[in-house]
Structures are given as structure tokens and as C-alpha cells.
Design an enzyme around this catalytic site. Structure first.
Site, PDB file in Angstrom:
ATOM      1  N   ASN A 149      -5.887  -3.961 -45.121  1.00  0.00           N
ATOM      2  CA  ASN A 149      -7.402  -2.655 -44.548  1.00  0.00           C
ATOM      3  C   ASN A 149      -7.830  -1.202 -45.198  1.00  0.00           C
ATOM      4  O   ASN A 149      -8.700  -0.498 -44.928  1.00  0.00           O
ATOM      5  CB  ASN A 149      -6.006  -1.316 -43.346  1.00  0.00           C
ATOM      6  CG  ASN A 149      -4.426  -1.884 -43.567  1.00  0.00           C
ATOM      7  OD1 ASN A 149      -4.330  -2.299 -43.935  1.00  0.00           O
ATOM      8  ND2 ASN A 149      -4.527  -0.369 -43.119  1.00  0.00           N
ATOM      9  N   SER A 197      -5.318  -5.907 -32.680  1.00  0.00           N
ATOM     10  CA  SER A 197      -5.853  -4.325 -31.767  1.00  0.00           C
ATOM     11  C   SER A 197      -7.308  -3.856 -31.683  1.00  0.00           C
ATOM     12  O   SER A 197      -8.187  -4.434 -31.781  1.00  0.00           O
ATOM     13  CB  SER A 197      -4.945  -2.830 -33.060  1.00  0.00           C
ATOM     14  OG  SER A 197      -5.727  -1.861 -32.717  1.00  0.00           O
ATOM     15  N   HIS A 199      -9.180  -0.795 -31.409  1.00  0.00           N
ATOM     16  CA  HIS A 199     -10.032   0.228 -31.414  1.00  0.00           C
ATOM     17  C   HIS A 199     -10.418  -0.112 -33.069  1.00  0.00           C
ATOM     18  O   HIS A 199     -11.342   0.802 -33.115  1.00  0.00           O
ATOM     19  CB  HIS A 199      -9.505   1.520 -31.354  1.00  0.00           C
ATOM     20  CG  HIS A 199      -7.920   1.294 -32.433  1.00  0.00           C
ATOM     21  ND1 HIS A 199      -8.705   2.297 -33.290  1.00  0.00           N
ATOM     22  CD2 HIS A 199      -7.026   0.848 -32.464  1.00  0.00           C
ATOM     23  CE1 HIS A 199      -7.039   2.254 -34.558  1.00  0.00           C
ATOM     24  NE2 HIS A 199      -6.686   1.488 -33.748  1.00  0.00           N
ATOM     25  N   CYS A 329       1.006  11.935 -46.816  1.00  0.00           N
ATOM     26  CA  CYS A 329       2.240  12.836 -47.349  1.00  0.00           C
ATOM     27  C   CYS A 329       3.662  12.627 -46.419  1.00  0.00           C
ATOM     28  O   CYS A 329       3.844  12.466 -45.759  1.00  0.00           O
ATOM     29  CB  CYS A 329       1.814  14.321 -45.542  1.00  0.00           C
ATOM     30  SG  CYS A 329       2.057  15.458 -46.848  1.00  0.00           S
TER      31      CYS A 329
END
Ligand SMILES: *Cc1c(COP(=O)(O)O)cnc(C)c1O
Length: 386
Positions: A149, A197, A199, A329
Site C-alpha cells: 500500500n 476492503s 473503501h 507516531c
């Protein structure tokens, strides 16, 4: 033009035709598919029709299609469910998988499961020989994604599947980024399991597929009602399933046409970048042979420190360009993308890198808009950095 959306590998805009396919299930055919009455039966029929169509589109049997809440759930379910069913102690995967594969695998370490990470080459691919060498009597599952991805690399999953089948080890591939981009047909690829998936292919968020080949050692992971033949509890998301089905159908049928557009957008972007930045930029991951809709680029500064990728992203955002950088993060500090680190991109370049991911609504004008903004921002930043 106000904004340019180049973050289609993160999520996509729902196609109008997908939206239309979903609408009846919100206010008209809203029955619970487990209910015996007419409204319930209508939902049940819609779901089974969808299952049949999706099975046909990817070359599976309807009984092998399980509806889930998306890619993350499908990845979790296959990894945890295979470990539970086989009682074997090893997962083979790679350091550049999606976190939906890496994090559930890591969580199983608490139960004494060992993870073997295969090292991808600088293009981001794993060779079948590496898999053959790594498999042991203890291996429960090999999980390697089809298309990455962040960098768009394509793994030779057909050959890897053959190795796994010979050694009788379950092979799962996260195909979230490959369905609708390159052919995914199980009659060809013979995977044991895959994840989809909606979306990422102009469908709604929160719905996806876990395909599990009949006969695969696997225990359902999410338990509750008798939905999905007791393989995934929870009231069926009928509207989502209708949207998912339309999204897969459109993605498969229109794949060639989109591929042509993406190749054109990619070529234009790369040639514009070359014109403007010369050798001050590099393509991370495959130079050729990846999917054309994902382009990961890093910038090279004269000093060794590199550019602040967060700042670059922020500046692009202010100028109306949406891209991403795959950094995460961790404990309050920004860590560069685990994928770029995993393929050996030097840290200063990894920190300065951005992922541009095209969608079917993008045009060459979007590319021009983006490179113009990028040039001005980088000039400012490179002056400030020197
Ligand atoms: C987006 C993505 C996922 C997660 O899918 P969700 O439906 O958002 O949970 C998993 N794997 C890959 C490769 C992805 O790109």
C-alpha cells in the site's frame, strides 16, 4: 480547482453507482437477515446473491466468502484463527506488511508464537525461495501481501502459494490493494485466504471480505450470532454488502481502463519531477513493475539531514493537495514509514518521502497542480534547510 486528492490508497470517494446500490437497504429493505419474516428474508436473499457474485468475480465458491468489517478484521481473523486451529507456533510474514497483519502477529508473541520476518529486496518483493527456506514444521501460516500500500510493489503470490501448498502451510495474502488494480482470480492464484476492503475501491468504509478456501484449518475469530454460517457473528451489514459487491464488480470490470489512466498520470508525474528536480528526488520501491496508481517519492537535500516530511505534507495540505507519508507516531515522536525502512531507504530520505496515490477521478490537470505547488514548497524548504 481547490483541492487535489492524491491519497486514494488511504481511502476513496464512494462511486455514485455504489451509493445507489446501497440506498434501498437503509430505509426500505432494512430487515435483519436473521429474521424469519418477509423483510428479513429479503435481506437474506440480497446477502446470498452478493456472496455468489463476489465468489464468481474472484473465482471462489460462495461458501468461501465471509463478510467482515474490512481489511483489518479480515487480516486479524485469518492470522489468529489459523494459529488457534493449527496449534502451530510460527507465523512467516514480512516487515513491510500492513499493520493489520504485523500488529496481530506481534500480539500473539504473548502466547509463545514466533514470527519470522522475511527480508524484501529494495523493490519491496519477497521471492518464493525465501518462503521455501523459512517454512518449518512449526509454521502455521505465511502472510504476504499482494500489492504493497505504500510503494505499490507486487509480490509473486502465485509462486509463493505453490510453495506453501507443497509444504501444506496456510498461505494468506492481503489483497486489499490489488483487487481492481491487477487481476485477482483464485482459479489462477490458488491462495488459501485473502482479504478485501470496500473503501479502497470506491466502496463504503467498514465492510470487506475474508476468503477462506474450503478445508483450510481455521477457527472463527469473532463469535456471536449464527451469521456467516457461524464464522463471523454480528448483524449483517446489508447496505455495506450491497455497496461492497457493486464496488468489486465495477473495480474488476473497469480495471483496464483505470490502469491506463494511472499509467499516464504516473508517467506525467515522474517526467515533471525529473524536469523540475533532476536528481534531487528518487522513486522509493519498484522503478517499474509495480502498480501505477502508487508513487512513493523521496527528496535528497545537499546536507545529510533531509527534509522534514511532516512539514512538506502540511505545506501541501495548505495548498490543497492531499498526499500521505506512512509515518507513524510512536511514543510522541514521528517515526518514518516502516515500509520505507523495511526496504532500506536511508532514514533522511524516508523522512522526506511522500506517497502519491491516484484515483479514477484524477486527471493530468491534477498532476500539474500538484507539481507546481510542490516545486514552490520545496524551493522554500530547501532554502530554509541550507
Ligand atoms: C487499508 C488497508 C488495510 C485495512 O483495511 P480497512 O478496511 O481500512 O480495515 C489492510 N491492508 C492494506 C494493504 C490496506 O491498504
Amino acid at each position: 480547482m481547490d483541492t487535489v486528492y492524491f491519497d486514494n490508497a488511504a481511502t476513496t470517494r464512494v462511486d455514485e453507482r455504489v451509493m445507489e446500490a446501497m440506498l434501498p437497504y437503509f430505509t426500505q429493505q432494512y430487515g435483519n437477515a436473521n429474521s424469519a419474516h418477509q423483510l428479513g428474508r429479503m435481506s437474506k436473499v440480497a446477502i446470498e446473491d452478493a456472496r455468489e457474485e463476489i465468489a464468481q468475480l474472484i473465482g471462489a465458491e460462495p461458501s468461501e466468502i465471509i463478510f467482515t468489517s474490512g481489511g483489518t478484521e479480515s487480516d486479524n481473523a485469518i492470522i489468529k484463527g489459523t494459529i488457534a486451529a493449527t496449534r502451530k507456533k510460527e507465523i512467516i510474514t514480512s516487515p513491510i506488511e500492513h499493520h493489520a497483519v504485523i500488529h496481530p502477529s506481534e500480539s500473539l508473541k504473548l502466547q509463545g508464537i514466533r514470527i519470522t520476518y522475511l527480508q524484501p529486496d529494495s523493490d519491496g518483493t519477497i521471492q518464493p525461495e525465501q518462503v521455501a527456506e523459512a517454512i518449518s514444521d512449526d509454521t502455521a501460516i505465511v502472510s504476504l501481501m499482494h500489492v504493497n500500500n505504500e510503494i505499490g510493489s507486487v509480490n509473486p503470490v502465485k509462486e509463493i502459494a505453490e510453495v506453501c501448498r507443497e509444504r501444506k502451510v496456510v498461505f494468506h495474502s492481503d489483497t486489499v490493494q490489488s483487487v481492481g488494480k491487477i487481476p485477482v482470480n483464485l482459479k489462477e492464484l490458488s491462495l488459501d485466504a485473502l482479504s478485501i476492503s470496500a473503501h479502497k475501491i470506491y466502496g463504503p468504509k467498514g465492510i470487506g471480505v475474508l476468503y477462506v478456501k474450503n478445508g483450510t484449518p481455521w477457527i472463527p475469530w469473532l463469535q456471536g450470532g449464527s451469521q456467516e454460517r457461524r464464522r463471523r457473528g454480528g448483524t449483517s451489514n446489508v447496505a455495506g454488502i450491497a455497496g461492497l459487491t457493486a464496488a468489486i464488480r465495477l473495480a474488476v470490470n473497469e480495471m483496464d481502463q483505470h490502469r491506463e489512466l494511472f499509467s499516464h498520470l504516473r508517467e506525467t508525474t515522474v517526467s515533471e519531477l525529473k524536469k523540475r528536480f533532476g536528481d534531487r528526488f528518487q522513486i522509493n520501491g519498484p522503478q517499474t513493475g509495480g502498480v501505477p496508481n502508487i508513487l512513493n517519492i523521496g527528496f535528497i537535500t545537499e546536507d545529510e539531514r533531509g527534509l522534514d516530511g511532516e512539514m512538506l505534507l502540511l505545506n501541501l495540505d495548505i495548498d490543497g493537495v492531499c498526499v500521505s507519508n506512512g509515518s507513524a507516531c510512536t511514543s510522541g515522536a514521528m517515526e518514518p514509514s516502516h515500509v520505507l525502512q523495511g526496504i532500506g531507504v536511508p532514514e533522511p530520505i524516508a523522512r522526506s518521502s511522500i506517497r502519491v496515490s491516484f484515483g479514477k477521478q484524477n486527471s493530468v490537470e491534477d498532476v500539474q497542480f500538484f507539481v507546481d505547488k510542490l516545486e514552490r514548497i520545496l524551493e522554500r524548504m530547501m532554502v530554509a534547510a541550507s
